[in-house]
Design an enzyme around this catalytic site. Structure first.
Site, PDB file in Angstrom:
ATOM      1  N   ARG A 189       0.817  -1.238   0.000  1.00 32.22           N
ATOM      2  CA  ARG A 189       0.000   0.000   0.000  1.00 32.22           C
ATOM      3  C   ARG A 189       0.843   1.277   0.000  1.00 32.22           C
ATOM      4  O   ARG A 189       0.466   2.301   0.583  1.00 32.22           O
ATOM      5  CB  ARG A 189      -0.957   0.042   1.215  1.00 32.22           C
ATOM      6  CG  ARG A 189      -1.903  -1.115   1.282  1.00 32.22           C
ATOM      7  CD  ARG A 189      -2.944  -1.112   0.172  1.00 32.22           C
ATOM      8  NE  ARG A 189      -3.706  -2.343   0.237  1.00 32.22           N
ATOM      9  CZ  ARG A 189      -3.389  -3.471  -0.422  1.00 32.22           C
ATOM     10  NH1 ARG A 189      -2.348  -3.503  -1.254  1.00 32.22           N
ATOM     11  NH2 ARG A 189      -4.123  -4.546  -0.283  1.00 32.22           N
ATOM     12  N   SER A 202     -10.065   0.264   4.230  1.00 31.74           N
ATOM     13  CA  SER A 202      -9.228  -0.115   5.375  1.00 31.74           C
ATOM     14  C   SER A 202      -8.588   1.136   5.958  1.00 31.74           C
ATOM     15  O   SER A 202      -7.904   1.878   5.257  1.00 31.74           O
ATOM     16  CB  SER A 202      -8.134  -1.086   4.943  1.00 31.74           C
ATOM     17  OG  SER A 202      -8.717  -2.283   4.515  1.00 31.74           O
ATOM     18  N   GLU A 227      -3.691   3.873   6.795  1.00 25.77           N
ATOM     19  CA  GLU A 227      -3.648   3.626   5.342  1.00 25.77           C
ATOM     20  C   GLU A 227      -4.391   4.767   4.646  1.00 25.77           C
ATOM     21  O   GLU A 227      -3.968   5.268   3.601  1.00 25.77           O
ATOM     22  CB  GLU A 227      -4.314   2.286   5.002  1.00 25.77           C
ATOM     23  CG  GLU A 227      -4.347   2.013   3.497  1.00 25.77           C
ATOM     24  CD  GLU A 227      -4.827   0.616   3.145  1.00 25.77           C
ATOM     25  OE1 GLU A 227      -4.501  -0.347   3.869  1.00 25.77           O
ATOM     26  OE2 GLU A 227      -5.544   0.493   2.135  1.00 25.77           O
TER      27      GLU A 227
HETATM   28  C1  LIG Z   1     -15.371   0.005   0.507  1.00 26.15           C
HETATM   29  C2  LIG Z   1     -13.902   0.170   0.185  1.00 26.15           C
HETATM   30  C3  LIG Z   1     -13.133  -0.952  -0.067  1.00 26.15           C
HETATM   31  C4  LIG Z   1     -11.757  -0.805  -0.373  1.00 26.15           C
HETATM   32  N1  LIG Z   1     -11.026  -1.945  -0.631  1.00 26.15           N
HETATM   33  C5  LIG Z   1      -9.721  -1.815  -0.964  1.00 26.15           C
HETATM   34  C6  LIG Z   1      -8.919  -2.966  -1.279  1.00 26.15           C
HETATM   35  O1  LIG Z   1      -9.384  -4.102  -1.252  1.00 26.15           O
HETATM   36  N2  LIG Z   1      -7.627  -2.788  -1.603  1.00 26.15           N
HETATM   37  C7  LIG Z   1      -7.063  -1.547  -1.654  1.00 26.15           C
HETATM   38  O2  LIG Z   1      -5.874  -1.443  -1.985  1.00 26.15           O
HETATM   39  N3  LIG Z   1      -7.780  -0.436  -1.366  1.00 26.15           N
HETATM   40  C8  LIG Z   1      -9.082  -0.549  -1.017  1.00 26.15           C
HETATM   41  N4  LIG Z   1      -9.810   0.576  -0.729  1.00 26.15           N
HETATM   42  C9  LIG Z   1      -9.147   1.890  -0.711  1.00 26.15           C
HETATM   43  C10 LIG Z   1      -9.165   2.652  -2.046  1.00 26.15           C
HETATM   44  O3  LIG Z   1     -10.226   2.225  -2.872  1.00 26.15           O
HETATM   45  C11 LIG Z   1      -7.837   2.526  -2.807  1.00 26.15           C
HETATM   46  O4  LIG Z   1      -6.734   2.980  -2.051  1.00 26.15           O
HETATM   47  C12 LIG Z   1      -7.868   3.317  -4.118  1.00 26.15           C
HETATM   48  O5  LIG Z   1      -6.755   2.944  -4.887  1.00 26.15           O
HETATM   49  C13 LIG Z   1      -7.874   4.819  -3.920  1.00 26.15           C
HETATM   50  O6  LIG Z   1      -8.154   5.415  -5.168  1.00 26.15           O
HETATM   51  P1  LIG Z   1      -8.931   6.808  -5.272  1.00 26.15           P
HETATM   52  O7  LIG Z   1      -9.113   7.138  -6.700  1.00 26.15           O
HETATM   53  O8  LIG Z   1     -10.176   6.760  -4.464  1.00 26.15           O
HETATM   54  O9  LIG Z   1      -7.850   7.765  -4.602  1.00 26.15           O
HETATM   55  P2  LIG Z   1      -8.084   8.881  -3.477  1.00 26.15           P
HETATM   56  O10 LIG Z   1      -8.646   8.229  -2.258  1.00 26.15           O
HETATM   57  O11 LIG Z   1      -8.814  10.032  -4.036  1.00 26.15           O
HETATM   58  O12 LIG Z   1      -6.569   9.306  -3.193  1.00 26.15           O
HETATM   59  C14 LIG Z   1      -5.681   8.389  -2.588  1.00 26.15           C
HETATM   60  C15 LIG Z   1      -4.250   8.881  -2.806  1.00 26.15           C
HETATM   61  O13 LIG Z   1      -3.899   8.765  -4.174  1.00 26.15           O
HETATM   62  C16 LIG Z   1      -3.432  10.014  -4.671  1.00 26.15           C
HETATM   63  N5  LIG Z   1      -3.863  10.109  -6.082  1.00 26.15           N
HETATM   64  C17 LIG Z   1      -5.112   9.997  -6.575  1.00 26.15           C
HETATM   65  N6  LIG Z   1      -5.101  10.157  -7.917  1.00 26.15           N
HETATM   66  C18 LIG Z   1      -3.804  10.382  -8.275  1.00 26.15           C
HETATM   67  C19 LIG Z   1      -3.159  10.646  -9.531  1.00 26.15           C
HETATM   68  N7  LIG Z   1      -3.852  10.712 -10.688  1.00 26.15           N
HETATM   69  N8  LIG Z   1      -1.819  10.836  -9.518  1.00 26.15           N
HETATM   70  C20 LIG Z   1      -1.110  10.788  -8.344  1.00 26.15           C
HETATM   71  N9  LIG Z   1      -1.683  10.529  -7.145  1.00 26.15           N
HETATM   72  C21 LIG Z   1      -3.014  10.347  -7.104  1.00 26.15           C
HETATM   73  C22 LIG Z   1      -4.076  11.066  -3.786  1.00 26.15           C
HETATM   74  O14 LIG Z   1      -3.335  12.275  -3.760  1.00 26.15           O
HETATM   75  C23 LIG Z   1      -4.040  10.351  -2.437  1.00 26.15           C
HETATM   76  O15 LIG Z   1      -2.752  10.469  -1.859  1.00 26.15           O
HETATM   77  C24 LIG Z   1     -11.183   0.470  -0.423  1.00 26.15           C
HETATM   78  C25 LIG Z   1     -11.969   1.612  -0.187  1.00 26.15           C
HETATM   79  C26 LIG Z   1     -13.320   1.466   0.117  1.00 26.15           C
HETATM   80  C27 LIG Z   1     -14.141   2.703   0.357  1.00 26.15           C
END
Ligand SMILES: Cc1cc2nc3c(=O)[nH]c(=O)nc-3n(C[C@H](O)[C@H](O)[C@H](O)COP(=O)(O)OP(=O)(O)OC[C@H]3O[C@@H](n4cnc5c(N)ncnc54)[C@H](O)[C@@H]3O)c2cc1C
Length: 313
Positions: free
Chosen positions: A179, A228, A303
């Site tokens: 992560r 998480s 996380e």
């Molecule tokens: C119900 C639920 C279940 C989940 N299950 C999992 C799982 O099984 N495994 C897992 O790994 N995660 C899980 N997650 C967490 C999440 O979905 C992941 O971490 C996901 O990759 C975050 O993507 P996001 O677009 O929502 O990013 P955001 O939450 O908007 O941002 C997260 C980070 O990424 C950075 N970021 C976003 N876009 C960019 C870009 N284009 N360039 C550079 N940096 C960027 C942001 O600045 C921030 O630091 C879950 C979340 C929820 C709500």
């Protein structure tokens, strides 16, 4: 473009772009938790060239933060200083590049990439079916599930630096671990190339269906949550300590603060039960960390990314 008097000078200092600027833009609707204040300015670039133009022309002293779909993000109640960038429709293309490779824009939801791979008869990307973020966040967080992570499938990614330079990053450049990536915080990913393998469509679909039902059974996926909350202290080691077990043993399952609650269903998830503030959620998370430290001696690491200013009192 929306004009308010809150930050009259910030917009004047930003370069001319083809995309859109919005001042004092509420961020809560753009995150899964539905909490937090506003961005001083929200910028939606038209495409990667427009993003590069913006970053080259945006003065160095103005903070810039990119967000995805906010599924791993806790925005504090005082909002975010400077410019928040959210990639939009200029970053949503998905194409099959050759027999086994897919290229996708970084605003593409992970689930859409998994579906596109299924339609193309490609296997290896099924795990994205269970992750509700967009690809930019997946690249940043090394998102993963069910024994697979982004680091296993990423070939390379295109990005733009804070100075507006276009760069290509190899998988090794990301320095991935559980992560986490080592890539400079100011790089904004715009598209990525993924390695898959030829597979049987029925088998791929069956694996994706399994993921869908396993998620529905084990996680509060219909709630206002950030996924998480804490990293598993044992990383991806299946025998290592799990955050949820430590939280459960500390008696924190169901714990409440204001409108925030530790999920009864999956106690490594925090929930906004309706009227939580960012401060309720962050304070509850810190209380959970303190309880776990007290009962197990282990310091849980967040996380979820917590961003922005505390509310002014
Ligand atoms: C119900 C639920 C279940 C989940 N299950 C999992 C799982 O099984 N495994 C897992 O790994 N995660 C899980 N997650 C967490 C999440 O979905 C992941 O971490 C996901 O990759 C975050 O993507 P996001 O677009 O929502 O990013 P955001 O939450 O908007 O941002 C997260 C980070 O990424 C950075 N970021 C976003 N876009 C960019 C870009 N284009 N360039 C550079 N940096 C960027 C942001 O600045 C921030 O630091 C879950 C979340 C929820 C709500």
């Amino acid at each position: 473009m929306t004009q308010t008097q809150t930050h009259p000078s910030l917009l004047d200092r930003l370069p001319k772009v083809r995309g859109s600027y919005k001042e004092n833009a509420p961020l809560a609707p753009l995150t899964w938790f539905r909490v937090g204040g506003a961005a001083d300015v929200l910028f939606t670039p038209a495409d990667a060239d427009d993003l590069a133009t913006f970053l080259a022309g945006c003065p160095d002293d103005i903070p810039v933060l990119v967000v995805g779909v906010g599924s791993n993000l806790l925005v504090r109640d005082g909002g975010i200083e400077g410019v928040v960038i959210r990639l939009g429709s200029g970053f949503t293309s998905i194409e099959r590049v050759d027999d086994t490779k897919m290229r996708a824009g970084c605003a593409v939801p992970d689930i859409m990439l998994a579906k596109a791979a299924l339609n193309a008869g490609l296997t290896g990307l099924e795990f994205y079916r269970g992750i509700p973020g967009a690809l930019g966040g997946a690249l940043r967080m090394n998102a993963g599930a069910y024994g697979h992570e982004t680091k296993d499938v990423l070939i390379e990614a295109e990005a733009v630096s804070r100075k507006g330079e276009r760069v290509t990053l190899s998988n090794a450049d990301f320095g991935y671990s559980y992560r986490h990536s080592e890539v400079a915080d100011d790089l904004i990913f715009t598209s990525a190339l993924f390695q898959a393998a030829l597979g049987d469509k029925d088998e791929i679909k069956a694996r994706m269906d399994d993921i869908t039902s396993s998620r529905e059974d084990s996680q509060p996926i219909k709630s206002r949550t950030g996924g998480s909350t804490f990293k598993n202290p044992g990383g991806t080691n299946p025998d290592g300590p799990k955050a949820w077990k430590l939280i459960d043993a500390a008696g924190a399952r169901g714990l409440k603060r204001g409108g925030a609650q530790v999920s009864e269903q999956h106690c490594n998830f925090l929930i906004n039960t309706g009227d939580a503030t960012g401060s309720d959620l962050e304070g509850l998370g810190e209380e959970v960390r303190a309880r776990v430290k007290e009962t197990s001696g282990i310091e849980l690491q967040w996380e979820i990314k917590r961003v922005g200013r505390e509310a002014q009192t």
